[in-house]
Design an enzyme around this catalytic site. Structure first.
Site, PDB file in Angstrom:
ATOM      1  CE  LYS A   1      -1.841   1.593   4.061  1.00  0.00           C
ATOM      2  NZ  LYS A   1      -1.509   3.008   4.251  1.00  0.00           N
ATOM      3  CG  ASN A   2       2.484   2.612   3.606  1.00  0.00           C
ATOM      4  OD1 ASN A   2       1.278   2.838   3.446  1.00  0.00           O
ATOM      5  ND2 ASN A   2       3.039   2.478   4.797  1.00  0.00           N
TER       6      ASN A   2
ATOM      7  CB  CYS B   1      -5.299   9.934  11.254  1.00  0.00           C
ATOM      8  SG  CYS B   1      -3.777   9.190  11.714  1.00  0.00           S
TER       9      CYS B   1
ATOM     10  NE  ARG C   1      -0.011   9.742  10.129  1.00  0.00           N
ATOM     11  CZ  ARG C   1      -0.260   8.626   9.446  1.00  0.00           C
ATOM     12  NH1 ARG C   1      -1.423   8.047   9.536  1.00  0.00           N
ATOM     13  NH2 ARG C   1       0.646   8.105   8.669  1.00  0.00           N
TER      14      ARG C   1
ATOM     15  CG  ASP D   1       3.011   1.273   9.545  1.00  0.00           C
ATOM     16  OD1 ASP D   1       2.678   2.136  10.368  1.00  0.00           O
ATOM     17  OD2 ASP D   1       3.119   1.495   8.325  1.00  0.00           O
TER      18      ASP D   1
ATOM     19  NE  ARG E   1      -6.648   3.934   5.830  1.00  0.00           N
ATOM     20  CZ  ARG E   1      -5.663   4.107   6.707  1.00  0.00           C
ATOM     21  NH1 ARG E   1      -5.862   3.927   7.989  1.00  0.00           N
ATOM     22  NH2 ARG E   1      -4.467   4.465   6.309  1.00  0.00           N
TER      23      ARG E   1
END
Ligand code: UD1
Length: 417
Positions: free
Chosen positions: A22-23, A116, A121, A306, A398
């Site tokens: 994803k990143n 978030c 952030r 993460d 997500r």
């Protein structure tokens, strides 16, 4: 409201494939617009964050086609420089479109993605870097209006922290420019090197130096290319956590083991046996899981923030006390009360979490508080006695592609309810 239902107690076995990162996919989808051409991106994961990036590209006027994991973007028709607030808020990393839209059109109008679940952030490092390059940026009521009066002519940027997003935005803003820009203390995450590879394949001249500096020699024009997204190292880490928690012996395929060094060493410390192949690894859980001491989240190549929550979920099983220190985000322990609902014993003081292993967890109704926290609840539920229901699973979607199908294929009793 959909939820994920897990009946704990099954050992895991067999093979599982890891989807694309994803990143890595997200900044590449922002970068394609710099080419003013057609790009074909392979191994794009089927995640809501990726769909949000596609919606932004379509809003900007690009032609986008998706066929399974291949996304083709024709950015020749791009004709807008604004991104509406609703689209910006669909995902935090929409901010990487700032650098690319500004570079392509000389202006960009978008909204701050906001705070978030895992912390404030802020985007101060992104903004100050673009200002140092010569952009005019006006911020009011969450709206960002950015203008570049002339092509960026290059400068030296010192990041006070190696922010991944800020590094990406600077690269995207400067790949097509008139001078040389050096980023000191740039992020070193693999997703950065891959963004550089992608841009260089499109004709950019960007070098990653041994001391961590990124040197961008601006070019006049880029062209389209075909590119494959790297495997998702955090999904791989979560699958490892699932095996260590539920117990079992699983071959995890389609990974880049080199990106997982710090994660592998933590699972080895916990007593797992790990055989690393070229693009796979086999993980076997031990009879008794050992506690992990001093897992400190750090910028890459350190242990990734993460992976903190999934590893914590595994540590609840250890025979002893584990300690985790979260150094990257200030509010990244929101999953802890939910793990405690399942029977875990965890104390948090500021950035330090102390986890006393317990023999059993018990199924309960718990809520995913953020993406990786949601992954952690699944990891814990896999070994809990009885049934757990995990709600708020839009967070999980997500970043984990069809997690119930993936974990179900290696023996977990998990379904969407
Ligand atoms: C990216 C990843 C995210 C990962 C994080 C750290 C994507 C889409 N997301 O997020 O999964 O957890 O890297 O590895 O790639 N900061 C500031 N000012 C800024 C920017 C950042 O203070 O302008 C702070 C943040 O609040 C945070 C730290 O720096 O405490 C790290 O943030 P950053 O590296 O920018 O993470 P993201 O790019 O948002």
């Amino acid at each position: 409201m959909e939820s994920i239902i897990v009946k704990g107690g099954n050992e895991l076995g067999g093979k599982i494939r890891v989807h694309g990162s994803k990143n890595s996919c997200l900044p590449i989808l922002a970068a394609v617009i710099l080419t003013d051409d057609v790009c074909v991106i392979h191994n794009c994961p089927d995640l809501t964050d990726v769909s949000a990036a596609v919606k932004i590209l379509e809003f900007l006027g690009c032609g986008v086609e998706r066929d399974a994991d291949v996304i083709t973007v024709d950015s020749r028709t791009l004709d807008r420089c604004d991104i509406p607030e609703g689209l910006m808020r669909e995902m935090r990393s929409s901010i990487v479109f700032l650098g690319s839209v500004l570079s392509r059109l000389g202006k960009a109008e978008l909204y701050t993605p906001g705070g978030c679940e895992i912390g404030l952030r802020p985007i101060d490092l992104h903004i100050s870097a673009l200002k140092a390059l010569g952009a005019d940026i006006d911020e009011s009521h969450g709206k960002l209006s950015c203008k570049r009066n002339a092509a960026f002519s290059g400068t030296n940027i010192n990041l006070s922290f190696p922010s991944v997003g800020a590094t990406e935005n600077i690269i995207l803003a400067c790949a097509v420019s008139k001078g040389v820009t050096n980023i000191y203390n740039a992020a070193r995450e693999p997703e950065i090197a891959v963004l550089v590879d992608f841009l260089n394949k499109c004709g950019a001249k960007i070098k990653l130096k041994a001391d961590g500096t990124i040197s961008i020699c601006g070019v006049e024009k880029l062209h389209g290319c075909e590119f494959r997204v790297i495997p998702d190292r955090i999904t791989a880490a979560t699958y490892m956590a699932a095996v260590a928690s539920a117990g079992g012996d699983v071959l995890i395929e389609d990974i880049a083991p080199i990106h997982l060094k710090s994660v592998i060493s933590v699972f080895e410390q916990a007593g797992c046996s790990i055989d690393v192949g070229k693009s796979s690894l086999r993980i076997k859980s031990p009879e008794i899981l050992k506690p992990v001491r001093n897992v400190r989240t750090m910028p890459y190549p350190g242990f990734p923030t993460d992976a903190q929550a999934p590893v914590m979920a595994t540590a609840t099983k250890a025979d002893g006390t584990s300690v985790i220190v979260e150094n990257i985000f200030e509010s990244r322990y929101k999953h802890v009360p939910q793990l405690i609902r399942l029977g875990a014993k965890i104390r948090v003081e500021d950035r330090v979490a102390v986890i006393d292993g317990v023999k059993k967890l018990y199924g309960a109704r718990v809520e995913a508080t953020d993406l990786r926290g949601g992954g952690a609840l699944i990891v814990a539920a896999l070994r809990a006695e009885g049934q757990s229901e995990i709600t708020n699973i839009h967070h999980i979607d997500r970043g984990y592609e069809k997690i119930e199908t993936a974990l179900g294929s290696i023996g977990a009793d998990i379904k969407r309810g």
